[in-house]
Design a protein around this motif. Structure first.
Motif, PDB file in Angstrom:
ATOM      1  N   LEU A  76     -46.224 -79.633  29.848  1.00  0.00           N
ATOM      2  CA  LEU A  76     -47.356 -80.342  30.450  1.00  0.00           C
ATOM      3  C   LEU A  76     -47.299 -80.271  31.972  1.00  0.00           C
ATOM      4  N   ARG A  77     -46.114 -80.373  32.526  1.00  0.00           N
ATOM      5  CA  ARG A  77     -45.957 -80.380  33.982  1.00  0.00           C
ATOM      6  C   ARG A  77     -46.331 -79.042  34.626  1.00  0.00           C
ATOM      7  N   VAL A  78     -46.230 -77.947  33.855  1.00  0.00           N
ATOM      8  CA  VAL A  78     -46.547 -76.625  34.418  1.00  0.00           C
ATOM      9  C   VAL A  78     -47.809 -76.028  33.798  1.00  0.00           C
ATOM     10  N   ALA A  79     -48.531 -76.820  33.025  1.00  0.00           N
ATOM     11  CA  ALA A  79     -49.708 -76.305  32.316  1.00  0.00           C
ATOM     12  C   ALA A  79     -50.793 -75.869  33.291  1.00  0.00           C
ATOM     13  N   VAL A  80     -51.540 -74.862  32.887  1.00  0.00           N
ATOM     14  CA  VAL A  80     -52.698 -74.389  33.646  1.00  0.00           C
ATOM     15  C   VAL A  80     -53.777 -75.455  33.573  1.00  0.00           C
ATOM     16  N   THR A  81     -54.426 -75.714  34.690  1.00  0.00           N
ATOM     17  CA  THR A  81     -55.460 -76.752  34.708  1.00  0.00           C
ATOM     18  C   THR A  81     -56.870 -76.192  34.846  1.00  0.00           C
ATOM     19  N   GLU A  82     -56.978 -74.891  35.105  1.00  0.00           N
ATOM     20  CA  GLU A  82     -58.300 -74.284  35.224  1.00  0.00           C
ATOM     21  C   GLU A  82     -58.693 -73.650  33.900  1.00  0.00           C
ATOM     22  N   ALA A  83     -59.889 -73.995  33.442  1.00  0.00           N
ATOM     23  CA  ALA A  83     -60.388 -73.436  32.187  1.00  0.00           C
ATOM     24  C   ALA A  83     -60.789 -71.979  32.387  1.00  0.00           C
ATOM     25  N   PRO A  84     -60.773 -71.189  31.310  1.00  0.00           N
ATOM     26  CA  PRO A  84     -61.200 -69.789  31.428  1.00  0.00           C
ATOM     27  C   PRO A  84     -62.635 -69.650  31.926  1.00  0.00           C
ATOM     28  N   THR A  85     -63.478 -70.617  31.594  1.00  0.00           N
ATOM     29  CA  THR A  85     -64.863 -70.627  32.057  1.00  0.00           C
ATOM     30  C   THR A  85     -65.015 -71.726  33.099  1.00  0.00           C
ATOM     31  N   PHE A 113     -66.313 -78.383  30.223  1.00  0.00           N
ATOM     32  CA  PHE A 113     -66.466 -79.832  30.069  1.00  0.00           C
ATOM     33  C   PHE A 113     -65.133 -80.570  30.084  1.00  0.00           C
ATOM     34  N   LEU A 114     -64.117 -80.043  29.455  1.00  0.00           N
ATOM     35  CA  LEU A 114     -62.841 -80.749  29.329  1.00  0.00           C
ATOM     36  C   LEU A 114     -61.882 -80.488  30.492  1.00  0.00           C
ATOM     37  N   GLU A 115     -62.255 -79.584  31.399  1.00  0.00           N
ATOM     38  CA  GLU A 115     -61.336 -79.153  32.453  1.00  0.00           C
ATOM     39  C   GLU A 115     -60.870 -80.306  33.339  1.00  0.00           C
ATOM     40  N   THR A 116     -61.780 -81.142  33.794  1.00  0.00           N
ATOM     41  CA  THR A 116     -61.419 -82.221  34.715  1.00  0.00           C
ATOM     42  C   THR A 116     -60.434 -83.182  34.083  1.00  0.00           C
ATOM     43  N   HIS A 117     -60.711 -83.589  32.861  1.00  0.00           N
ATOM     44  CA  HIS A 117     -59.835 -84.580  32.224  1.00  0.00           C
ATOM     45  C   HIS A 117     -58.512 -83.973  31.776  1.00  0.00           C
ATOM     46  N   TRP A 118     -58.510 -82.682  31.438  1.00  0.00           N
ATOM     47  CA  TRP A 118     -57.236 -82.022  31.160  1.00  0.00           C
ATOM     48  C   TRP A 118     -56.399 -81.976  32.437  1.00  0.00           C
ATOM     49  N   SER A 119     -57.040 -81.696  33.570  1.00  0.00           N
ATOM     50  CA  SER A 119     -56.319 -81.677  34.852  1.00  0.00           C
ATOM     51  C   SER A 119     -55.687 -83.027  35.147  1.00  0.00           C
ATOM     52  N   GLU A 120     -56.356 -84.103  34.745  1.00  0.00           N
ATOM     53  CA  GLU A 120     -55.799 -85.447  34.962  1.00  0.00           C
ATOM     54  C   GLU A 120     -54.571 -85.686  34.090  1.00  0.00           C
ATOM     55  N   VAL A 121     -54.573 -85.171  32.869  1.00  0.00           N
ATOM     56  CA  VAL A 121     -53.389 -85.289  32.002  1.00  0.00           C
ATOM     57  C   VAL A 121     -52.213 -84.562  32.649  1.00  0.00           C
ATOM     58  N   VAL A 122     -52.451 -83.319  33.068  1.00  0.00           N
ATOM     59  CA  VAL A 122     -51.389 -82.534  33.693  1.00  0.00           C
ATOM     60  C   VAL A 122     -50.938 -83.193  34.989  1.00  0.00           C
ATOM     61  N   ALA A 135     -56.220 -90.543  26.924  1.00  0.00           N
ATOM     62  CA  ALA A 135     -57.316 -91.181  26.180  1.00  0.00           C
ATOM     63  C   ALA A 135     -58.675 -90.632  26.587  1.00  0.00           C
ATOM     64  N   VAL A 136     -58.891 -90.433  27.871  1.00  0.00           N
ATOM     65  CA  VAL A 136     -60.175 -89.913  28.342  1.00  0.00           C
ATOM     66  C   VAL A 136     -60.355 -88.462  27.893  1.00  0.00           C
ATOM     67  N   PHE A 137     -59.293 -87.677  27.980  1.00  0.00           N
ATOM     68  CA  PHE A 137     -59.354 -86.303  27.492  1.00  0.00           C
ATOM     69  C   PHE A 137     -59.654 -86.284  25.995  1.00  0.00           C
ATOM     70  N   ALA A 138     -58.955 -87.126  25.235  1.00  0.00           N
ATOM     71  CA  ALA A 138     -59.165 -87.186  23.782  1.00  0.00           C
ATOM     72  C   ALA A 138     -60.586 -87.619  23.454  1.00  0.00           C
ATOM     73  N   ARG A 139     -61.092 -88.630  24.156  1.00  0.00           N
ATOM     74  CA  ARG A 139     -62.460 -89.104  23.915  1.00  0.00           C
ATOM     75  C   ARG A 139     -63.466 -87.978  24.100  1.00  0.00           C
ATOM     76  N   ASP A 140     -63.298 -87.225  25.180  1.00  0.00           N
ATOM     77  CA  ASP A 140     -64.238 -86.132  25.443  1.00  0.00           C
ATOM     78  C   ASP A 140     -64.071 -85.000  24.431  1.00  0.00           C
ATOM     79  N   PHE A 141     -62.843 -84.722  24.044  1.00  0.00           N
ATOM     80  CA  PHE A 141     -62.611 -83.692  23.029  1.00  0.00           C
ATOM     81  C   PHE A 141     -63.259 -84.087  21.708  1.00  0.00           C
ATOM     82  N   PHE A 142     -63.091 -85.336  21.301  1.00  0.00           N
ATOM     83  CA  PHE A 142     -63.706 -85.798  20.057  1.00  0.00           C
ATOM     84  C   PHE A 142     -65.233 -85.742  20.149  1.00  0.00           C
ATOM     85  N   ALA A 143     -65.783 -86.004  21.335  1.00  0.00           N
ATOM     86  CA  ALA A 143     -67.234 -85.916  21.518  1.00  0.00           C
ATOM     87  C   ALA A 143     -67.718 -84.482  21.347  1.00  0.00           C
ATOM     88  N   VAL A 144     -66.969 -83.530  21.882  1.00  0.00           N
ATOM     89  CA  VAL A 144     -67.309 -82.118  21.717  1.00  0.00           C
ATOM     90  C   VAL A 144     -67.238 -81.740  20.237  1.00  0.00           C
TER      91      VAL A 144
END
Length: 196
Positions: free
Chosen positions: A30-39, A43-52, A177-186
């Motif tokens: 998680l600490r070294v995960a990529v935070t930029e989405a391929p596209t 939609f999930l990029e911002t909240h994934w960046s917050e997790v990382v 939680a915010v990342f999960a909420r948005d993922f479940f919405a997608v």
């Protein structure tokens, strides 16, 4: 196929993070995960960046303490992780019975030694991972995923995520939680398209 694998991996990650704090290799990943989405602008990029970002900012001990404060301890946890609570107001109610019946129909059962009931958010996410990535096309297919999601996750996942995100002790888990909420919405939107 790559999209299906990615969906399964997200469900698997959420299952791990909601069952226990990230340990060892997962914490380092998680600490070294990529935070930029391929596209760009995904939609999930911002909240994934917050997790990382939270994993990079906090120590494992801090995340562990947060997990225990939110989900552990003696008596009622600060944030409930069981679907029956959100659907029926109490634990071990009819939603759990319905879930157990559906799991039995899928040939799944709670492993020996697991104390948590099957309506734990981690367990439900793990079943979704199985329904996406499993080898049995009779079980692991879009119709089965849609039915299970609608029956056992859709009606309460957002409330769980909101309760977790709003808790004053949540930091790393607020981001999760915010990342999960948005993922479940997608996921919900995608399954809705199947009904058209």
């Amino acid at each position: 196929m790559a999209e299906e694998l990615a969906r399964a991996e997200v469900y698997g990650l959420l299952a791990e993070l909601f069952y226990a704090p990230p340990r060892g290799e997962l914490f380092e990943q998680l600490r070294v995960a990529v935070t930029e989405a391929p596209t760009a602008g995904a939609f999930l990029e911002t909240h994934w960046s917050e997790v990382v970002g939270a994993a990079r900012r906090l120590s494992w001990a801090e995340i562990n303490d947060e997990f225990v404060a939110l989900f552990g301890g003696v008596g009622k946890p600060e944030v409930c992780v069981y679907g029956s609570f959100y659907l029926a107001g109490f634990l071990n109610q009819q939603p759990l019975v319905n879930l157990r019946q559906d799991l039995q129909g899928l040939g799944l059962e709670r492993p020996p030694g697991v104390l948590e009931t099957e309506d734990h958010i981690a367990s439900v996410c793990e079943v979704m991972r199985y329904l996406i990535a499993g080898d049995d096309a009779g079980v692991s297919n879009l119709a089965g995923q849609q039915r299970f999601f609608n029956m056992h996750l859709r009606a309460w996942a957002e409330r769980f995520c909101e309760a977790l995100a709003e808790h004053p002790r949540a930091d790393f888990y607020r981001a999760v939680a915010v990342f999960a909420r948005d993922f479940f919405a997608v996921e919900a939107q995608g399954f809705d398209l199947l009904e058209v």
